[in-house]
Motif scaffolding. Structure first.
Motif, mmCIF file in Angstrom:
data_model
loop_
_atom_site.group_PDB
_atom_site.id
_atom_site.type_symbol
_atom_site.label_atom_id
_atom_site.label_comp_id
_atom_site.label_asym_id
_atom_site.label_seq_id
_atom_site.Cartn_x
_atom_site.Cartn_y
_atom_site.Cartn_z
ATOM 1 N N ASP A 102 0.828 -1.205 0.000
ATOM 2 C CA ASP A 102 0.000 0.000 0.000
ATOM 3 C C ASP A 102 0.861 1.254 0.000
ATOM 4 O OD1 ASP A 102 -2.309 -1.488 -0.053
ATOM 5 O OD2 ASP A 102 -2.666 -1.373 2.110
ATOM 6 N N GLU A 103 1.973 1.211 0.707
ATOM 7 C CA GLU A 103 2.860 2.385 0.766
ATOM 8 C C GLU A 103 3.443 2.709 -0.603
ATOM 9 O OE1 GLU A 103 5.745 1.494 3.710
ATOM 10 O OE2 GLU A 103 4.380 1.850 5.411
ATOM 11 N N VAL A 104 3.987 1.698 -1.286
ATOM 12 C CA VAL A 104 4.556 1.983 -2.608
ATOM 13 C C VAL A 104 3.447 2.243 -3.616
ATOM 14 C CG1 VAL A 104 6.660 0.682 -2.170
ATOM 15 C CG2 VAL A 104 4.745 -0.455 -3.271
ATOM 16 N N GLY A 105 2.274 1.608 -3.406
ATOM 17 C CA GLY A 105 1.146 1.872 -4.297
ATOM 18 C C GLY A 105 0.664 3.299 -4.205
ATOM 19 N N ALA A 106 0.698 3.870 -2.996
ATOM 20 C CA ALA A 106 0.309 5.275 -2.822
ATOM 21 C C ALA A 106 1.335 6.198 -3.480
ATOM 22 C CB ALA A 106 0.175 5.585 -1.342
ATOM 23 N N GLN A 107 2.605 5.786 -3.444
ATOM 24 C CA GLN A 107 3.669 6.593 -4.040
ATOM 25 C C GLN A 107 3.663 6.490 -5.566
ATOM 26 O OE1 GLN A 107 7.532 5.545 -2.536
ATOM 27 N NE2 GLN A 107 8.580 7.239 -3.577
ATOM 28 N N PHE A 108 3.325 5.296 -6.073
ATOM 29 C CA PHE A 108 3.305 5.059 -7.523
ATOM 30 C C PHE A 108 1.968 4.403 -7.881
ATOM 31 C CE2 PHE A 108 7.703 4.548 -5.986
ATOM 32 C CZ PHE A 108 8.323 5.589 -6.670
ATOM 33 N N PRO A 109 0.887 5.149 -7.834
ATOM 34 C CA PRO A 109 -0.449 4.542 -7.984
ATOM 35 C C PRO A 109 -0.675 3.859 -9.325
ATOM 36 C CG PRO A 109 -0.561 6.944 -8.045
ATOM 37 C CD PRO A 109 0.814 6.598 -7.593
ATOM 38 N N ASP A 110 0.005 4.307 -10.365
ATOM 39 C CA ASP A 110 -0.211 3.685 -11.679
ATOM 40 C C ASP A 110 0.429 2.310 -11.773
ATOM 41 O OD1 ASP A 110 -1.416 3.828 -14.199
ATOM 42 O OD2 ASP A 110 0.476 4.403 -15.148
ATOM 43 N N ASP A 111 1.346 2.015 -10.839
ATOM 44 C CA ASP A 111 2.048 0.731 -10.869
ATOM 45 C C ASP A 111 1.388 -0.317 -9.981
ATOM 46 O OD1 ASP A 111 3.869 1.961 -12.505
ATOM 47 O OD2 ASP A 111 5.450 2.136 -11.013
ATOM 48 N N HIS A 112 0.225 -0.018 -9.430
ATOM 49 C CA HIS A 112 -0.403 -0.933 -8.471
ATOM 50 C C HIS A 112 -1.874 -1.136 -8.831
ATOM 51 C CE1 HIS A 112 -2.044 -1.704 -4.157
ATOM 52 N NE2 HIS A 112 -1.739 -2.846 -4.758
ATOM 53 N N ALA A 113 -2.262 -2.397 -8.932
ATOM 54 C CA ALA A 113 -3.667 -2.744 -9.140
ATOM 55 C C ALA A 113 -4.028 -3.827 -8.128
ATOM 56 C CB ALA A 113 -3.898 -3.250 -10.564
ATOM 57 N N ARG A 114 -5.289 -3.840 -7.729
ATOM 58 C CA ARG A 114 -5.728 -4.796 -6.717
ATOM 59 C C ARG A 114 -7.027 -5.434 -7.149
ATOM 60 N NH1 ARG A 114 -6.633 -2.354 -0.924
ATOM 61 N NH2 ARG A 114 -4.378 -2.127 -1.092
ATOM 62 N N SER A 115 -7.185 -6.698 -6.755
ATOM 63 C CA SER A 115 -8.423 -7.398 -7.040
ATOM 64 C C SER A 115 -8.772 -8.269 -5.835
ATOM 65 C CB SER A 115 -8.268 -8.266 -8.293
ATOM 66 O OG SER A 115 -9.481 -8.877 -8.663
ATOM 67 N N VAL A 116 -10.072 -8.389 -5.561
ATOM 68 C CA VAL A 116 -10.543 -9.259 -4.482
ATOM 69 C C VAL A 116 -10.954 -10.584 -5.110
ATOM 70 C CG1 VAL A 116 -12.236 -9.584 -2.649
ATOM 71 C CG2 VAL A 116 -11.290 -7.302 -3.104
ATOM 72 N N LEU A 117 -10.393 -11.671 -4.588
ATOM 73 C CA LEU A 117 -10.635 -13.006 -5.130
ATOM 74 C C LEU A 117 -11.526 -13.808 -4.186
ATOM 75 C CD1 LEU A 117 -8.306 -12.044 -6.935
ATOM 76 C CD2 LEU A 117 -7.305 -14.318 -6.771
ATOM 77 N N PRO A 118 -12.076 -14.908 -4.680
ATOM 78 C CA PRO A 118 -12.915 -15.750 -3.809
ATOM 79 C C PRO A 118 -12.128 -16.278 -2.607
ATOM 80 C CG PRO A 118 -13.164 -16.383 -6.116
ATOM 81 C CD PRO A 118 -12.031 -15.414 -6.065
ATOM 82 N N GLY A 119 -12.848 -16.611 -1.559
ATOM 83 C CA GLY A 119 -12.239 -17.254 -0.398
ATOM 84 C C GLY A 119 -11.488 -16.321 0.512
ATOM 85 N N GLY A 120 -11.729 -15.005 0.401
ATOM 86 C CA GLY A 120 -11.058 -14.067 1.294
ATOM 87 C C GLY A 120 -9.632 -13.732 0.916
ATOM 88 N N TRP A 121 -9.295 -13.893 -0.352
ATOM 89 C CA TRP A 121 -7.939 -13.605 -0.825
ATOM 90 C C TRP A 121 -7.878 -12.212 -1.450
ATOM 91 C CZ3 TRP A 121 -3.789 -16.833 -0.104
ATOM 92 C CH2 TRP A 121 -4.073 -18.143 0.275
#
Length: 596
Positions: free
Chosen positions: A22-41
């Motif tokens: 999250d820290e580096v994602g906030a610094q470089f937001p274009d380089d970070h993507a997130r997805s929520v997967l089944p089973g709490g992952w």
């Protein structure tokens, strides 16, 4: 190669990892993507412009370029890959340079291109899976998370053998027991129904992946040659100088030249150069100049002269990128420190013909181990154990007469052949043809009568794509073939190809969407605190001494003392290139990375 990181973690655990991302994602937001997967992952994807890699339906990702010879398609980026429809979920790996992730149902799969130009490493703990092309990044993340990083004494022992074969990983085992190289024919899978799941490495036997289809010898050669020429032709249709061939006086690059000249578009728009211009390579330059004059293709850019600086961009921290890219896996301390500004230009190389002709002398790994044992018996034992472990995993008997060539396919071909990846995903190795690889690995008694041995394959590719080129002198007389020989081989093969035998592959997606070069978020996440800058002798020496001190304070000090001393002397000698092919200094740097 420091191109990507896929982090899969439980949302109720491994908070330190999530916080770091999250820290580096906030610094470089274009380089970070997130997805929520089944089973709490939770899935975090870090790559250059990562948000553009996730598939629209949220069940997968793709970055890079792929091509499918059977479907005659060339695919750029997420949109190009998505055009395959249901086939995006196919198990069969494709050549190119890419990463594919999918999470349909209750399983996640990650793989890269067939020949592993884009590397694939993985490490895990209960409820945590990390996948990257950088083993060094995975090591640094494990340290950050307080997870064990256990030296593999056998792999580290094999690293001591001073040879180019050992200048990169020789097994799916890495110097770190908890980090695995996922080689050709393997992929990573995760069971999303298990809250404590770890990475599973699923393996297809190599003989199954590269099975020869049993066509006649001539049909196999002509079909492979047609595919080589068709993919080069297709790249050439992307625009002026989209196909860029660097030529030498040898045979491998000339096969690519013959393929390019078969295509009218290739002849008229490809860029042909010779970079071997130093005095020791004078013969290369002479032969290429003769080829240009005889066969009527220009050397150099087709565009008006511009300063080199206008064509390229430069890596800001080559030393740091080498450390993140190569430590633990590829030991020569050298890196292509620049890339092309224009998108859609492919560097096309003849690398890959070694898959047929026998880069390791058409021998077994056991034979090589026996030869090492005459001078270094302890190293030979570690070498044998390391290589044999890998071969056994992929279904090859280490005593098989061609087991060293299977080893080359899985290790050296991938890790050495993919050296363009730190700065570009648009490198293409068209001679890497699955059917030809399978043909070359047949046992002697199973070979077609027209084939005396694997080395015939490159000779016959040359003859069928460019008979006149095949009869033109090479850099060394031993390679030369007279016109009568070429005529006889064409009779055996079934004749020469013409431009009518080429296909133009359908192009899906846009090269502009293929992002490459160092990833700021990964550089920040994997920073090692050492001085950044160019790869200079002085900078390498400074890092070497830090690593040497760590090795000297370890359990490996006695076994490595001579290697450390010799590498130090080499680094001090201006006559020895810093990035010499055996990479002895890089081996010390890599071991120091683990031990410091």
């Amino acid at each position: 190669m420091a191109n990507y990181l896929l982090a899969l973690s439980r949302e109720d655990g491994h908070e330190a990892l999530g916080q770091a991302i999250d820290e580096v994602g906030a610094q470089f937001p274009d380089d970070h993507a997130r997805s929520v997967l089944p089973g709490g992952w939770r899935l975090d994807w870090l790559a250059r412009h990562a948000t553009g890699d996730l598939m629209p339906e949220g069940q997968g990702l793709f970055t890079g370029v792929a091509y499918d010879d059977d479907a005659e398609g060339l695919y750029f980026g997420r949109s190009g890959w998505g055009s395959r429809g249901a086939r995006v979920w196919a198990d069969d790996d494709l050549p190119g340079c890419h990463v594919i992730g999918s999470w349909r149902g209750d399983r996640l799969r990650v793989t890269t291109d067939l020949y592993r130009m884009m590397p694939l490493f993985t490490t895990s703990a209960a409820g945590l899976v990390l996948v990257s092309d950088s083993a060094a990044l995975l090591l640094r993340l494990r340290r950050r998370l307080g997870l064990p990083c256990t030296p593999d004494a056998t792999v580290i022992g094999a690293m001591r053998w001073p040879n180019a074969m050992s200048a990169q990983l020789m097994s799916t085992r890495t110097p770190v027991q908890e980090i695995t190289y996922v080689a050709v024919g393997q992929r990573v899978e995760v069971d999303l129904t298990d809250p404590c799941a770890r990475a599973e490495v699923v393996t297809r036997p190599m003989r199954e992946v590269f099975a020869w289809d049993g066509q006649s010898y001539g049909d196999t050669i002509r079909h492979g040659a047609s595919r080589i020429a068709s993919i080069i032709h297709t790249v050439a249709t992307l625009g002026p100088e989209a196909a860029r061939l660097s030529l030498s006086g040898g045979k491998d690059s000339r096969i690519c030249l013959a393929a390019a000249l078969l295509s009218p578009v290739g002849r008229d728009s490809a860029r042909f150069t010779c970079t071997n211009t130093l005095p020791q390579h004078q013969r290369d330059a002479e032969v290429v100049q003769q080829l240009s004059e005889t066969f009527g293709f220009p050397l150099g850019s087709r565009f008006p002269a511009v300063p080199r600086s206008a064509e390229i961009w430069r890596v800001r921290d080559p030393m740091g990128l080498w450390s993140l890219d190569s430590a633990l896996t590829y030991y020569p301390v050298k890196l292509q420190a620049y890339g092309l500004r224009a998108k859609g230009q492919f560097a096309i190389a003849g690398f890959g013909s070694e898959l047929y002709k026998g880069n390791y002398g058409l021998r077994s790994v056991k034979t090589i181990a026996d030869s090492i044992a005459t001078r270094f018996p302890d190293m030979a034992e570690d070498f044998d154990a390391t290589c044999s472990d890998y071969l056994t995993r992929v279904g090859i008997d280490p005593a098989d007469p061609l087991s060293a060539e299977w080893h080359y396919l899985g290790m050296r071909n991938a890790l050495h052949g993919g050296r363009f990846v730190p700065v570009s995903k648009l490198g293409i190795r068209p001679l890497q043809q699955r059917s030809l690889v399978g043909l070359s690995k047949l046992a002697a008694q199973d070979r077609p009568a027209e084939m005396s041995g694997p080395k015939d394959i490159t000779e016959d590719l040359m003859a069928t794509m460019g008979p006149a080129l095949a009869a033109h002198p090479f850099d060394r007389p031993a390679k030369d073939r007279d016109p009568e020989w070429v005529t006889e081989r064409l009779r055996v093969i079934g004749g020469a190809l013409t431009s009518d035998d080429l296909s133009t592959y359908a192009v899906h997606g846009d090269p502009e969407t293929v992002q490459d070069g160092p990833v700021p978020a990964l550089s920040a996440l994997g920073a090692d605190g050492q001085e950044p800058g160019a790869i200079t002798r002085e900078r390498v020496q400074a890092r070497f001494e830090v690593a040497a001190a760590a090795v000297g304070d370890s359990d490996f000090a006695t076994d490595w003392v001579q290697i450390v001393d010799d590498a130090r002397l080499e680094l001090a000698d201006p006559a020895v290139p810093v990035g010499q092919a055996r990479g002895m200094a890089g081996r010390v740097l890599s071991l120091g990375e683990l031990l410091r």
